[in-house]
Design a protein around this motif. Structure first.
Motif: not given
Lengths: 310, 181
Positions: A156-159
């Motif tokens: 979910g933490a795409m970065f």
């Protein structure tokens, strides 16, 4: 290393340390352990024919998996008290494109079925054998999905480039099942003073696979670190890799996870095949468990710290 | 709205007016001025409001569907009555736009708060049922003394940027200008 790219500048250390800390690592570890224990318990049930130790392990794996998962949820609630509201009303989680929502539903269904199996174990409920097998098969699939979810939650933490690696979900699944087997082997030894060869062989095989996956993961991460078209991602990937191999978390990663969690138990398992020793089995199982926990801590910490700007 | 990075002097007027106008709780900043390369060559101040992404990652990961994007203007809103304050959006957004109070009662987080360019909210009524009137212009853009934050129709902004580019070209700063686009 300074991250001179706009991409990460909206983040603050407060957000990173708040949302990605030791409590989440504990939650991910216990989730993986619970899933692994349930799967081990299921396979022990399938092959339990007149084997006292497999019968004991089967009961332990299935009954304790739910309790371990509940402890994992306590850890999550300690970190994110707001989660309690969804335990009261799970229907709030209706975005089935979000892994947080999908995972919560999986956990809910798993716990409901587990509770039925627990009642059956406590002789409060009678379930016909065939139905029990079907229910356990479904729950084992859900247990597998819980382990997978613990890795996909991070996506979910795409970065965070490290968490986008395809090797990570595989690594989480293998590590989760491996820790589950280790916990079951440990309990089997304590309870029956015997160790089950097939389970040890399966764990050794999984650890060997895990070593291969770790190599793939590091190669993948180093590949991300050299993507020139996406500088912000490559800087973070490189920073994570440096932290794990040559930085603040290198001792934890190399000695804790690779050494204590994989190489050491693999050698001990090898020795126990040559000469039976319960002490060796106990030590190898404990080191697998410690290594699995260290792995989650490093994966969380190295990614979060790599994004902390100067 | 566009953030024209170069002239920002970090007066933080945008932060102050935003906080004052939107009455955001302690620890919540819908816009923040960030400095890159502080004290070094190439120092740059950047006002960071929500960028109202085309495909917002915060909206994708929200487990309760509290975040939605208005089709007419592309502004991303949060339904405060639906938000559970889990903070997953804060981990998905690379710009730190979703904001939460540092700590609430019993350690609970508040509902997510974010910049929506001071436009009319999705429910234009306050707690007493009164219509809320909002001028269709972000307050930060109204107070920015250097014109770093500019707001308006797309054509207006494009025209303004073209004029600035021409100005820079005349001053021989073309090379530097390209850094900001």
């Amino acid at each position: 290393m300074s991250l001179n790219y706009i991409f990460f500048y909206g983040l603050s250390e407060h957000i990173l340390s708040k949302y990605w800390g030791i409590a989440i690592a504990t939650y991910l570890f216990l989730g993986g352990l619970a899933g692994g224990m349930h799967i081990t318990g299921y396979f022990a049930y399938l092959y339990r024919n007149k084997s006292e130790i497999l019968d004991t392990i089967s009961r332990f794996g299935i009954v304790l998996s739910g309790i371990v998962l509940v402890f994992g949820l306590f850890s999550l609630i300690y970190d994110h008290p707001n989660v309690v509201i969804t335990i009261i009303n799970p229907t709030l989680f209706r975005n089935l494109g979000s892994w947080l929502a999908i995972g919560s539903w999986i956990i809910l269904f798993f716990l409901i079925i587990w509770f039925g199996l627990l009642l059956e174990h406590l002789k409060k409920l009678k379930i016909p054998d065939r139905l029990r097998l079907a229910v356990m098969t479904i729950n084992s699939f859900l247990a597998f999905m819980i382990i997978l979810y613990t890795a996909l939650l991070l996506r979910g933490a795409m970065f965070v480039p490290m968490w986008q690696s395809l090797a990570l979900p595989m690594l989480f699944v293998v590590s989760g099942i491996s820790t589950g087997i280790a916990a079951c082997v440990l309990y089997g030894i304590i309870k029956t003073r015997k160790s089950e060869l097939r389970l040890k062989a399966a764990d050794a095989l999984l650890i060997a696979l895990e070593i291969g996956l770790v190599a793939y993961f590091l190669i993948d991460l180093s590949g991300m670190g050299s993507i020139s078209g996406f500088p912000s991602m490559s800087v973070a990937a490189k920073a994570s890799l440096d932290l794990m191999l040559d930085g603040a978390y290198s001792a934890l990663f190399i000695y804790g996870f690779v050494g204590l969690g994989m190489v050491f138990p693999l050698v001990l398992y090898g020795l126990s095949f040559l000469k039976k020793s319960l002490v060796t089995d106990i030590v190898s199982s404990i080191s697998v468990l410690i290594g699995g926990y260290i792995f989650r801590i490093v994966i969380i910490a190295a990614a979060a710290k790599a994004l902390t700007f100067p | 709205m566009d953030v024209y990075h170069s002239p920002c002097i970090k007066c933080r007027g945008c932060e102050a007016i935003c906080k004052n106008f939107n009455q955001t709780p302690e620890g919540v900043y819908r816009i923040r001025v960030i400095t890159i390369n502080e004290g070094k060559e190439g120092q740059l101040n950047l006002p960071m409001p929500c960028l109202q992404c085309n495909d917002p990652p915060c909206m994708k990961v929200c487990p309760v569907k509290a975040i939605w994007k208005r089709e007419e203007d592309g502004i991303v809103f949060v339904k405060k009555d639906v938000c559970i304050g889990c903070g997953y959006c804060a981990t998905a957004c690379p710009f730190g736009s979703p904001q939460f109070r540092k700590s609430g009662a019993f350690g609970l987080d508040g509902k997510m708060d974010k910049c929506f360019y001071c436009v009319q909210p999705y429910d234009p009524k306050d707690e007493k049922g009164q219509e809320i009137f909002r001028e269709p212009k972000p307050r930060c853009a109204m107070v920015c003394p250097t014109g770093t934050i500019i707001a308006g129709e797309q054509s207006e902004i494009a025209k303004m940027l073209r004029e600035r580019a021409a100005e820079k070209m005349a001053m021989g700063e073309l090379e530097r200008l390209f850094l900001f686009f």
